[in-house]
Design a protein around this motif. Structure first.
Motif, PDB file in Angstrom:
ATOM      1  N   UNK A 132      50.086 137.266 -88.425  1.00 44.87           N
ATOM      2  CA  UNK A 132      49.290 136.232 -87.749  1.00 44.87           C
ATOM      3  C   UNK A 132      49.979 135.171 -87.223  1.00 44.87           C
ATOM      4  N   UNK A 133      51.295 134.586 -88.107  1.00 49.87           N
ATOM      5  CA  UNK A 133      52.108 133.476 -87.630  1.00 49.87           C
ATOM      6  C   UNK A 133      52.621 133.672 -86.266  1.00 49.87           C
ATOM      7  N   UNK A 134      53.132 134.921 -86.128  1.00 48.78           N
ATOM      8  CA  UNK A 134      53.725 135.082 -84.791  1.00 48.78           C
ATOM      9  C   UNK A 134      52.829 135.155 -83.596  1.00 48.78           C
ATOM     10  N   UNK A 135      51.576 135.666 -83.642  1.00 50.58           N
ATOM     11  CA  UNK A 135      50.390 135.909 -82.943  1.00 50.58           C
ATOM     12  C   UNK A 135      50.142 134.207 -82.552  1.00 50.58           C
ATOM     13  N   UNK A 136      50.127 133.423 -83.705  1.00 50.82           N
ATOM     14  CA  UNK A 136      49.622 132.150 -83.185  1.00 50.82           C
ATOM     15  C   UNK A 136      50.812 131.538 -82.652  1.00 50.82           C
ATOM     16  N   UNK A 137      52.201 131.760 -82.746  1.00 51.84           N
ATOM     17  CA  UNK A 137      53.228 131.195 -82.047  1.00 51.84           C
ATOM     18  C   UNK A 137      53.127 131.697 -80.446  1.00 51.84           C
ATOM     19  N   UNK A 138      52.972 132.911 -80.222  1.00 58.02           N
ATOM     20  CA  UNK A 138      52.712 133.409 -78.887  1.00 58.02           C
ATOM     21  C   UNK A 138      51.581 132.721 -78.108  1.00 58.02           C
ATOM     22  N   UNK A 139      50.486 132.672 -78.833  1.00 62.67           N
ATOM     23  CA  UNK A 139      49.367 132.035 -78.145  1.00 62.67           C
ATOM     24  C   UNK A 139      49.709 130.430 -77.846  1.00 62.67           C
ATOM     25  N   UNK A 140      50.281 129.919 -78.639  1.00 65.18           N
ATOM     26  CA  UNK A 140      50.853 128.429 -78.608  1.00 65.18           C
ATOM     27  C   UNK A 140      51.612 128.176 -77.336  1.00 65.18           C
ATOM     28  N   UNK A 141      52.249 129.155 -77.100  1.00 62.25           N
ATOM     29  CA  UNK A 141      53.212 129.050 -75.961  1.00 62.25           C
ATOM     30  C   UNK A 141      52.522 129.555 -74.692  1.00 62.25           C
ATOM     31  N   UNK A 142      51.602 130.251 -74.784  1.00 68.77           N
ATOM     32  CA  UNK A 142      50.790 130.768 -73.499  1.00 68.77           C
ATOM     33  C   UNK A 142      49.860 129.424 -73.134  1.00 68.77           C
ATOM     34  N   UNK A 143      49.374 128.795 -74.272  1.00 68.38           N
ATOM     35  CA  UNK A 143      48.601 127.594 -74.002  1.00 68.38           C
ATOM     36  C   UNK A 143      49.350 126.667 -73.105  1.00 68.38           C
ATOM     37  N   UNK A 144      50.454 126.556 -73.731  1.00 69.82           N
ATOM     38  CA  UNK A 144      51.289 125.009 -73.227  1.00 69.82           C
ATOM     39  C   UNK A 144      51.808 125.489 -71.837  1.00 69.82           C
TER      40      UNK A 144
END
Lengths: 340, 358
Positions: B195-207
């Motif tokens: 989940x931690x990695x998924x959250x990071x990938x999502x955060x990058x996409x969002x940004x």
């Protein structure tokens, strides 16, 4: 041999919580007090295994002794395995006079006659149960201690509980048991569960059974405050009836913990709105499994809340009333029971 | 196709593309009666959502390419993602570097502690060809994150830490056309990893692409659709079994698993599909109707009720699985056979588009 010792010990230690390991080791009593005190239980388990192995070497303990340790642990913690129930049929005249020493001797003799490479360990537990640990080999190989079968039998009862048995070794065990207990055959009781005492209680009907009665006894608690006495009374009566029916079907109080009930259905699909399927010759094959942490309590609750219609179908009430949780249902009534 | 025409009601030309304001964009949901879809009862709007789908055809993909195979291996967690602003399929290499750098910097800030980023990361964005169904549809993007252990030789195998993909399969072309130029719509996001990695990938996409993510659950109606569509494939590709799982609100919770023999499930399905209008044996290109799906499930439920007198409708359908794939209510998906994956993904793309909050 040393490798086997290590693997066996590793396996036991890995599954055991440290606190449990301490008490089990003292029960085992193969290591003296000093040795037991020298063990450092705070170290990682693989190091603990090494230390224990060294102590076993010191005291000249072999595979035989280590299996004893495993047995003590399993007897104290039986609920980590799946137990299958079997029933002995047609007791001989002398079946009631079988006692432990005699049973032990007979069982060993008969089983070793049937299969040469086998290792048997029998222990009588406090509650009159006899525990048997069997490591099976075959014609050419030595007994496999890493996959032992455990058998629990209460003398003077027709029930046997078995875990980790293969279809290959089933007939051998069955024959040896039948001979040692003086019965004539053994059949699958179609009951299995993870909680050994629950499986036993269900089979021996050791749970609170509720019988039909015309005068409803208030089984549940009544509401103290009635906002609208008439409606409340009617609802109370309805829910009490449902509670009564649910308890008649599944039992009252705390019910034995079963995790599953499995139905293999081979019945025709009859549906007024579907002519093609209704006219089809072949049965509709499906398997239905009910799962819960305690299916009897879940089903009783379902009957109380109306998820399961009342009266409860015998399909479901048979679980507690017949002490079974594996069913084969065909249109010709219950399917043939497998005999062993 | 009348039900989509109103998409054009808001002239696209009037939409001023601004990075921060998305409210101008057309909503997919505003044009369809969502209630009818989610609530499973005919809504007041005449424009009901998909009540009919094409029967699964053997995929047009003649040869499965290795990139597509990567989509089959594991179970994915589904999310929806709003259209990506200024996403360029030509810049995947640069995105790989950016995401890797982002993850390292997040780690250094201590935000991403304990996601296993001790070693160097290698991120790769790749294209998966052959998934898009129309010209308008964007190509699927597959992302992998590998770790390089500190002292490894160059040809040592790398450990796959995370993988995921963004896709759009058979999305409504009118909706896709209505998007402003700089937006790329890949509404279905499938992730596999911690989940931690998924959250990071999502955060990058969002940004990076000014988008937002949300969980995508597969509701009961869609699970029923999958059950029917997969069963429909049985004649061409064995489904091995049709397994449906219901969860019933008893105390303690009761789970009912209903596993049907593939042949019998298929025959039940055929018996429902039989009646007229589809022109004899040539149903290859036929459509499947919602009422047929409902009828199929009803048939299964009534057979169950006849034996157990237990109302499955009191609970919730939580899982459907066959040899072609499995789907769970919580939004987990596994595709086990590439042949019919287009059908499955078309349905899920539609779910994702509907779920978008705009």
């Amino acid at each position: 041999m040393d490798d086997l010792k290590r693997r066996l010990l590793q396996r036991i230690i890995r599954t055991m919580p440290t606190q449990m390991l301490k008490t089990t080791l003292s029960k085992w009593a193969r290591l003296n007090i000093e040795q037991q005190e020298s063990l450092d239980f705070t170290q990682p388990k693989f190091l603990l295994t090494d230390q224990l192995l060294a102590l076993c070497g010191e005291s000249g303990l072999g595979v035989k002794h280590i299996t004893e340790l495993e047995m003590i642990y399993i007897i104290d913690n039986p609920n980590q395995r799946l137990w299958h129930a079997y029933q002995l049929l047609e007791a001989g005249d002398d079946a009631h006079s079988v006692e432990v020493t005699n049973f032990k001797e007979q069982f060993k003799v008969h089983l070793t006659e049937l299969i040469r490479h086998v290792s048997i360990k029998i222990k009588k537990h406090t509650d009159e149960a006899v525990w048997i640990r069997i490591a099976w080999g075959d014609r050419s190989s030595r007994p496999n201690h890493l996959k032992p079968t455990y058998v629990v039998h209460h003398l003077q009862t027709p029930y046997v509980f078995v875990t980790n048995l293969t279809s290959k070794t089933m007939p051998l065990l069955s024959q040896a048991l039948v001979m040692a207990t003086r019965y004539s055959s053994m059949k699958d009781a179609n009951l299995s569960g993870r909680n050994l005492s629950a499986v036993r209680d269900l089979l021996m009907k050791q749970f609170q059974q509720v019988f039909p009665s015309k005068h409803l006894q208030p089984l549940g608690k009544k509401n103290q405050i009635n906002s609208n006495p008439q409606i409340e009374r009617e609802q109370d009566e309805q829910s009490e009836t449902r509670l009564q029916i649910a308890c008649e079907a599944f039992g009252g109080g705390t019910l034995p913990e079963l995790q599953k009930a499995i139905y293999t259905l081979e019945t025709k699909l009859k549906d007024n709105t579907n002519k093609i399927m209704t006219e089809r010759e072949q049965p509709f094959r499906c398997v239905v499994t009910f799962k819960s942490t305690n299916i009897l309590e879940s089903l009783r609750h379902s009957a109380m809340t109306g998820i399961a219609s009342t009266p409860v179908t015998p399909m479901l009430s048979s679980i507690s009333q017949k002490g079974r949780n594996h069913f084969l249902i065909t249109d010709k009534g219950p399917g043939p029971q497998r005999k062993l | 196709m009348d039900r989509h025409t109103s998409v054009a009601r808001t002239p696209v030309s009037s939409v001023v593309v601004q990075r921060r304001s998305k409210s101008h964009r057309l909503s997919y949901r505003s044009n369809v009666g969502t209630m009818s879809h989610l609530g499973y009862t005919p809504g007041f709007s005449k424009r009901r959502l998909t009540t009919s789908r094409l029967a699964p055809k053997h995929s047009r993909i003649t040869e499965v390419n290795p990139e597509q195979l990567a989509l089959l291996v594991r179970e994915w967690q589904l999310s929806y993602v709003t259209p990506l602003y200024r996403f360029r399929h030509g810049q995947l290499k640069s995105y790989s570097r950016q995401l890797a750098a982002f993850m390292v910097s997040e780690q250094q800030q201590g935000v991403a502690a304990e996601v296993g980023l001790e070693s160097a990361l290698k991120v790769s964005f790749t294209l998966v060809a052959g998934m898009a169904q129309t010209e308008e549809e964007a190509n699927t993007v597959f992302i992998q994150i590998h770790s390089k252990p500190p002292f490894s030789a160059p040809d040592d195998p790398q450990k796959l830490l995370w993988s995921g993909w963004l896709t759009s399969v058979g999305g409504n072309p009118d909706y896709l056309r209505s998007l402003p130029e700089d937006f790329v719509c890949l509404p279905l996001f499938c992730s596999g990893g911690t989940e931690g990695l998924t959250a990071l990938v999502k955060a990058w996409f969002q940004q990076t692409f000014d988008c937002c993510f949300g969980p995508l659950e597969i509701n009961s109606v869609n699970l029923q659709w999958l059950a029917a569509l997969w069963t429909d494939c049985h004649a061409r590709s064995s489904i091995k079994q049709l397994k449906l799982v219901w969860s019933l609100p008893a105390e303690p919770p009761l789970e009912v698993t209903y596993t049907v023999h593939p042949q019998d499930a298929w025959e039940l399905w055929r018996s429902i599909r039989q009646p007229g209008e589809r022109g004899g044996e040539e149903e290859e290109d036929g459509s499947v109707g919602l009422e047929e799906v409902a009828c199929f499930i009803k048939g299964l439920k009534s057979h169950f009720y006849r034996h157990f007198r237990v109302e499955l409708s009191a609970g919730r359908l939580t899982q459907v699985s066959t040899a072609l794939g499995s789907a769970k209510h919580g939004g987990r998906l596994k595709i086990s056979n590439s042949s019919y994956m287009i059908t499955t993904l078309t349905l899920l793309t539609e779910c994702a588009l509907l779920k978008m909050p705009i």
